[in-house]
Scaffold this active site. Sequence first.
Site, short mmCIF file in Angstrom:
data_model
loop_
_atom_site.label_atom_id
_atom_site.label_comp_id
_atom_site.label_asym_id
_atom_site.label_seq_id
_atom_site.Cartn_x
_atom_site.Cartn_y
_atom_site.Cartn_z
N LYS A 1 30.13 48.06 83.54
CA LYS A 1 31.54 47.88 83.87
C LYS A 1 31.76 47.39 85.31
O LYS A 1 32.67 46.61 85.57
CB LYS A 1 32.30 49.20 83.66
CG LYS A 1 32.48 49.59 82.19
CD LYS A 1 33.31 50.87 82.10
CE LYS A 1 33.10 51.63 80.81
NZ LYS A 1 33.75 51.07 79.64
N GLU B 1 38.90 54.04 89.31
CA GLU B 1 39.99 53.10 89.03
C GLU B 1 41.33 53.77 89.19
O GLU B 1 41.45 54.98 89.01
CB GLU B 1 39.92 52.67 87.55
CG GLU B 1 39.08 51.48 87.28
CD GLU B 1 39.09 51.14 85.79
OE1 GLU B 1 38.23 50.37 85.42
OE2 GLU B 1 39.96 51.63 85.02
N HIS C 1 40.42 58.70 73.85
CA HIS C 1 39.97 57.34 74.19
C HIS C 1 39.28 56.62 73.05
O HIS C 1 38.57 55.64 73.25
CB HIS C 1 39.04 57.35 75.42
CG HIS C 1 39.63 58.05 76.60
ND1 HIS C 1 40.82 57.68 77.16
CD2 HIS C 1 39.21 59.12 77.31
CE1 HIS C 1 41.11 58.49 78.16
NE2 HIS C 1 40.15 59.39 78.27
N ARG D 1 30.66 41.35 71.03
CA ARG D 1 30.28 41.47 69.62
C ARG D 1 31.54 41.40 68.77
O ARG D 1 32.64 41.31 69.30
CB ARG D 1 29.63 42.83 69.39
CG ARG D 1 30.55 43.95 69.86
CD ARG D 1 30.06 45.33 69.51
NE ARG D 1 30.62 46.35 70.36
CZ ARG D 1 31.81 46.90 70.22
NH1 ARG D 1 32.60 46.53 69.23
NH2 ARG D 1 32.26 47.80 71.06
P1 ADP Z 1 34.78 53.06 76.96
O1 ADP Z 1 33.91 51.85 77.21
O2 ADP Z 1 34.09 54.35 77.28
O3 ADP Z 1 35.44 53.04 75.63
P2 ADP Z 1 37.06 51.87 78.31
O4 ADP Z 1 36.94 51.38 79.68
O5 ADP Z 1 37.05 50.87 77.20
O6 ADP Z 1 35.94 52.98 78.06
O7 ADP Z 1 38.37 52.76 78.17
C1 ADP Z 1 38.65 53.50 77.00
C2 ADP Z 1 40.12 53.92 77.00
O8 ADP Z 1 40.43 54.70 78.15
C3 ADP Z 1 41.11 52.78 77.04
O9 ADP Z 1 41.35 52.24 75.77
C4 ADP Z 1 42.32 53.46 77.64
O10 ADP Z 1 43.01 54.20 76.65
C5 ADP Z 1 41.75 54.43 78.62
N1 ADP Z 1 41.68 53.83 79.98
C6 ADP Z 1 40.67 53.13 80.51
N2 ADP Z 1 40.94 52.73 81.76
C7 ADP Z 1 42.15 53.20 82.06
C8 ADP Z 1 42.99 53.16 83.24
N3 ADP Z 1 42.59 52.55 84.36
N4 ADP Z 1 44.18 53.77 83.19
C9 ADP Z 1 44.58 54.43 82.06
N5 ADP Z 1 43.84 54.52 80.94
C10 ADP Z 1 42.64 53.93 80.94
#
Ligand code: ADP
Length: 666
Positions: free
Chosen positions: A116, A200, A235, A297
């Site tokens: 990431k 973040e 999530h 993917r």
């Molecule tokens: P992973 O790869 O573990 O699935 P992601 O980065 O895709 O993690 O984030 C998963 C979920 O977490 C997102 O779909 C969202 O709901 C929440 N999320 C991620 N980043 C943020 C953020 N900066 N602020 C609020 N919610 C977030």
Amino acid sequence: MITKILIANRGEIACRIMRTARKMGIATVAVYSEADAGALHVEMADEAVLIGPAQASESYLKGDAILDAAKRTGADAIHPGYGFLSENPGFVDQVEKAGLIFIGPSAKAIRAMGLKDAAKALMEKANVPVVPGYHGEAQELVVLAGKANEIGFPVLIKARAGGGGKGMRKVDNQADFPAALSSARREAKASFGDDRVLVEKYVTTPRHIEIQVFGDSHGNAVHLFERDCSAQRRHQKVIEEAPAPGMPDDMRAAMGAAAVQAAKAINYAGAGTVEFIVDASEGLKADRFWFMEMNTRLQVEHPVTEMITGLDLVEWQIRVAAGEALPLTQDQLSINGHAVEARIYAEDAGKGFLPAVGRLMHLQFPDGDIRVDAGVRTGDEITPFYDPMIAKMIAHGQTRAEALDKLAGALGRTEIAGTVTNTAFLVKLCRDADFAAARLDTGLIERNIESLTEVAVAPDYIVALAAVAASGMVPGYGNAADVAGAIGPFEIWGMPKRWVPLEINGEARSFAIERAGTRDWRVTGDALAAGRIDLEAVSVHGHDWAFSAGGVARRCRLANAEDSVTVFYQGLTHGFGKPRGKRDDDIGGGGDQVVSAMPGIVKQVLVEAGQTVKSGEAMVIMEAMKMEMTLSAPRDGVVAEVLVAVGAQVADGVRLVTLQVEAEAA
Ligand code: ADP
């Protein structure tokens, strides 16, 4: 030219890919583990190769075994599906070294997006809006805490190698930061072997909106619009839809352009998804979306994009991998109507979404205008070895309301017996006032969790009907000898009467069943709210039951299996267990034993016979799907017997370890 594809996956996605391959005149090869020998994807394929034992690490994750299968069958391309090896650049290298085509992006593109922090840095360079935050090298608490302060609370700590929501912690204030950081690190280390994190800005009123992109090897890239995946639990996506409700044209254009920019920055070829987090606190605004990560993917939720564009994304993947240019340009793409997808899982929403297993004794999806992507059929087993998804159900309508209604209706008519599923929860979510009105954000499910997971109580006439079905007394239905042998029939006042035990919500209850005429029944039992109920004109045709209760004629569907009766009535599934033999004495915890609380695999056994243990001491660690559970000693004592070994697959309620009874130990 691709003439034969090996699908390095299982379940619904393997079946999905094979359907398109067949349509294109391409032969298919399945690979399977020992647990999947009788699986649908194996039956569907032209050829199939056994690659190893049930554990994914010994089969579906074994690149060598998969390549060997490709060689033996003469496959010229490998489609990885999603999960397993789909985002493993080392595997892509291996495939290409073997002279085969990988149906997916280059190893280089996967590597670029694999972590990431690096992906965010790359996207910043490509002028794609990125969530404000720190994704640098420094990992010391003081630095990260300082950065969190600069960013401003709340912040989100994320594992840079993260996935599936693991290693992620929301922190609301400075005081909580150190503890949250160490726990995120611990989880990241355990899950990914990498404890480095980034910090973040936590976006308030967040919506998850992602863009489907496609690139080819000729330098073209397009986007296939957005999907909204804001309906999440912990999530994890629950319901996905396309397009995103309330999406303004300028925002769609800006997000699409940013996603295409992201794809072009890494010369992306194939299907990919660029995930954005959106601040929806004041509705959707073109300057309030930020890049989170790119999935290199095909995604689980790709069908909603297919339904609104009328395209087959797997066909596009295959064409691009074969070296063709993208079939359409951006201005040839358009959105038609609205599509919604629900993921049907074997899990118990009423018990904190505990993953479930079991044999699907009865499985019937509704006919009609609904797409069902499934990888299982009646008689198949949901095992603890893989993701417990049973199927995806996708509805399309001209409007969102129409699509949601269709989906809720189809979920309600879905008949699954033999395991517990989340269909009732999904129906409630479709009908939830906030969700239906598209007042979306990622916290919606959690806010309404109580009403969404409320377990429906079966009405007396359904409980009574289940007891009648289980009784073995219905002429020409079921095996009458079964119950007669176990319970013993007896007669009072010349009327046949029988006691029938039935398990309701895990509790053993019993019912007296009297036959009053060939089609009328009287059922008595303290599990009935009214204590007694008469069912009249009971008739059975296959799974269709008709009866009358309280002067109202009713119809339902019913699946009668060896150890359960499942009644499908007015959109709800009511499951009842048939207690058998001594099972009651065997199960149930108590002070002298440790019993599995969920079906799963024994990961570790920490004690041995004769060992002295203290109350609360960990004895066995179990894992089921994505959860780990430690089972500990119920009291101080001495271990009498360890009944399971590491790797054993156990059902719910099985004795794992017994303690010596007090007197014996003394
Ligand atoms: P992973 O790869 O573990 O699935 P992601 O980065 O895709 O993690 O984030 C998963 C979920 O977490 C997102 O779909 C969202 O709901 C929440 N999320 C991620 N980043 C943020 C953020 N900066 N602020 C609020 N919610 C977030």
